[in-house]
Design a protein around this motif. Structure first.
Motif, mmCIF file in Angstrom:
data_model
loop_
_atom_site.group_PDB
_atom_site.id
_atom_site.type_symbol
_atom_site.label_atom_id
_atom_site.label_comp_id
_atom_site.label_asym_id
_atom_site.label_seq_id
_atom_site.Cartn_x
_atom_site.Cartn_y
_atom_site.Cartn_z
ATOM 1 N N ALA A 121 0.768 -1.180 -0.114
ATOM 2 C CA ALA A 121 0.194 -0.016 0.056
ATOM 3 C C ALA A 121 0.853 1.211 -0.198
ATOM 4 O O ALA A 121 1.805 1.404 0.645
ATOM 5 N N LEU A 122 0.445 2.237 -0.654
ATOM 6 C CA LEU A 122 1.198 3.588 -0.830
ATOM 7 C C LEU A 122 0.318 4.596 -0.141
ATOM 8 O O LEU A 122 -0.760 4.554 -0.555
ATOM 9 N N ARG A 123 0.824 5.215 0.549
ATOM 10 C CA ARG A 123 -0.050 6.207 1.285
ATOM 11 C C ARG A 123 0.799 7.629 1.061
ATOM 12 O O ARG A 123 1.800 7.906 0.922
ATOM 13 N N ASP A 124 -0.202 8.623 0.921
ATOM 14 C CA ASP A 124 0.232 10.278 1.025
ATOM 15 C C ASP A 124 0.563 10.765 2.168
ATOM 16 O O ASP A 124 0.498 9.986 3.438
ATOM 17 N N ASP A 125 1.085 12.105 2.115
ATOM 18 C CA ASP A 125 1.430 12.551 3.274
ATOM 19 C C ASP A 125 0.164 12.732 4.706
ATOM 20 O O ASP A 125 0.741 13.042 5.552
ATOM 21 N N LYS A 126 -0.832 12.570 4.132
ATOM 22 C CA LYS A 126 -1.806 12.583 5.088
ATOM 23 C C LYS A 126 -2.340 11.044 5.745
ATOM 24 O O LYS A 126 -2.936 10.950 6.461
ATOM 25 N N ALA A 157 7.840 -0.165 -9.149
ATOM 26 C CA ALA A 157 7.876 0.910 -9.935
ATOM 27 C C ALA A 157 6.643 1.671 -10.247
ATOM 28 O O ALA A 157 5.647 1.106 -10.556
ATOM 29 N N ILE A 158 6.588 2.868 -9.679
ATOM 30 C CA ILE A 158 5.354 3.665 -9.868
ATOM 31 C C ILE A 158 5.375 4.795 -10.738
ATOM 32 O O ILE A 158 6.157 5.763 -10.369
ATOM 33 N N ARG A 159 4.730 4.957 -11.908
ATOM 34 C CA ARG A 159 4.729 5.894 -12.648
ATOM 35 C C ARG A 159 3.976 7.158 -12.187
ATOM 36 O O ARG A 159 2.734 6.799 -11.854
ATOM 37 N N GLY A 160 4.172 8.156 -12.329
ATOM 38 C CA GLY A 160 3.355 9.586 -12.291
ATOM 39 C C GLY A 160 3.329 10.041 -10.756
ATOM 40 O O GLY A 160 2.153 10.608 -10.712
ATOM 41 N N LEU A 161 4.064 9.413 -10.157
ATOM 42 C CA LEU A 161 3.920 10.028 -8.605
ATOM 43 C C LEU A 161 4.423 11.164 -8.410
ATOM 44 O O LEU A 161 5.741 11.388 -8.646
ATOM 45 N N PRO A 162 3.715 12.411 -8.269
ATOM 46 C CA PRO A 162 4.216 13.528 -8.060
ATOM 47 C C PRO A 162 5.083 13.894 -6.877
ATOM 48 O O PRO A 162 5.167 13.051 -6.060
ATOM 49 N N ALA A 163 5.829 14.908 -6.881
ATOM 50 C CA ALA A 163 6.801 15.142 -5.720
ATOM 51 C C ALA A 163 5.996 15.252 -4.528
ATOM 52 O O ALA A 163 4.768 15.732 -4.542
ATOM 53 N N GLY A 164 6.565 14.998 -3.521
ATOM 54 C CA GLY A 164 5.886 14.708 -2.304
ATOM 55 C C GLY A 164 6.426 13.829 -1.222
ATOM 56 O O GLY A 164 7.253 13.123 -1.422
ATOM 57 N N SER A 165 5.717 13.689 0.001
ATOM 58 C CA SER A 165 6.054 12.699 1.069
ATOM 59 C C SER A 165 5.013 11.498 0.791
ATOM 60 O O SER A 165 3.924 11.847 0.895
ATOM 61 N N TYR A 166 5.604 10.517 1.151
ATOM 62 C CA TYR A 166 4.910 9.214 1.083
ATOM 63 C C TYR A 166 5.197 8.252 1.977
ATOM 64 O O TYR A 166 6.241 8.334 2.702
ATOM 65 N N GLY A 167 4.424 7.131 2.173
ATOM 66 C CA GLY A 167 4.589 6.009 3.083
ATOM 67 C C GLY A 167 4.347 4.682 2.288
ATOM 68 O O GLY A 167 3.368 4.839 1.602
ATOM 69 N N LEU A 168 5.318 3.845 2.253
ATOM 70 C CA LEU A 168 5.197 2.368 1.637
ATOM 71 C C LEU A 168 4.761 1.355 2.637
ATOM 72 O O LEU A 168 5.626 1.373 3.699
ATOM 73 N N ASP A 169 4.080 0.763 2.722
ATOM 74 C CA ASP A 169 3.500 -0.245 3.448
ATOM 75 C C ASP A 169 3.695 -1.789 3.155
ATOM 76 O O ASP A 169 3.208 -1.934 1.767
ATOM 77 N N GLY A 170 4.562 -2.724 3.458
ATOM 78 C CA GLY A 170 4.633 -4.104 3.048
ATOM 79 C C GLY A 170 3.790 -4.886 4.006
ATOM 80 O O GLY A 170 4.053 -4.753 5.320
ATOM 81 N N LEU A 185 7.751 2.236 5.523
ATOM 82 C CA LEU A 185 8.922 2.990 5.164
ATOM 83 C C LEU A 185 8.462 4.344 4.590
ATOM 84 O O LEU A 185 7.698 4.313 3.881
ATOM 85 N N ALA A 186 9.043 5.551 5.175
ATOM 86 C CA ALA A 186 8.662 6.798 4.614
ATOM 87 C C ALA A 186 9.428 7.160 3.648
ATOM 88 O O ALA A 186 10.713 6.820 3.605
ATOM 89 N N PHE A 187 9.085 7.782 2.429
ATOM 90 C CA PHE A 187 9.974 8.244 1.536
ATOM 91 C C PHE A 187 9.642 9.698 1.043
ATOM 92 O O PHE A 187 8.413 9.875 1.000
ATOM 93 N N GLU A 188 10.336 10.114 0.180
ATOM 94 C CA GLU A 188 10.056 11.560 -0.579
ATOM 95 C C GLU A 188 10.353 11.361 -1.967
ATOM 96 O O GLU A 188 11.204 10.439 -2.491
#
Length: 191
Positions: A121-126, A157-170, A185-188
């Motif tokens: 799952a990929l989460r946005d900054d909120k 590989a996720i295409r079209g992800l705009p600049a910003g802060s995200y979280g990746l859940d495995g 894991l948090a990433f930008e």
């Protein structure tokens, strides 16, 4: 010295153990290992410590000893190069190395088998989920031993992800024990 070693081992392992494993069981195996080693029986010492580790492993939830972003596809347990940061460019793949613990093995012929399935799952900054994929990866292994040194890898590989802060859940499901565990894991993404 021996008492201090046993107490230290029990103190380190006891928090990892959930019932029905108790520190006394672990101390008994440590004592067996110590006696075997003193008698020059190295294999018996290792076997006793593995028995203690198996008991802790079975009583533990499925969790992760380590989960990190890496610079290249990992080639084996401990064989990875960690990224110096979690900043990616648009379109750059997310490569992850993870070490699960507490998964189960089942008897399979003259050996054992494990079966772990990873959802992502990929989460946005909120914290809102913006992408999900079930069964992104499956790690099934047959072995003559109940291995503890085990790793999983993820190449996303996720295409079209705009600049910003995200979280990746495995999110990993153990098909043998029905346990599940998660790493985050948090990433930008920066232009």
């Amino acid at each position: 010295m021996r008492s201090r070693t046993l107490l230290l081992l029990a103190a380190l392992l006891a928090p990892l153990a959930a019932p029905p494993v108790c520190a006394g069981d672990l101390v008994a195996e440590a004592e067996k290992a110590e006696k075997a080693l003193a008698a020059g029986q190295v294999q018996a010492a290792v076997d006793a410590l593995e028995t203690a580790l198996d008991a802790v492993w079975k009583a533990s939830p499925l969790t992760f000893r380590k989960a990190v972003f890496v610079t290249a596809t990992p080639t084996g347990f401990g064989a990875y190069l960690p990224r110096k940061d979690a900043v990616f460019t648009p379109g750059e793949p997310l490569l992850v190395y993870a070490e699960p613990i507490g998964f189960a093995w089942k008897a399979d012929g003259d050996g054992y088998a494990c079966d772990l399935v990873m959802d992502v799952a990929l989460r946005d900054d909120k914290g809102a989920v913006i992408f999900e994929k079930r069964e992104m990866g499956r790690m099934a292994l047959k072995s003559r031993a109940r291995n503890h040194e085990f790793m999983m890898k993820l190449d996303l590989a996720i295409r079209g992800l705009p600049a910003g802060s995200y979280g990746l859940d495995g999110i990993v499901r153990d098909e043998v024990s029905q346990k599940w565990g998660k790493f985050s894991l948090a990433f930008e993404v920066k232009e």
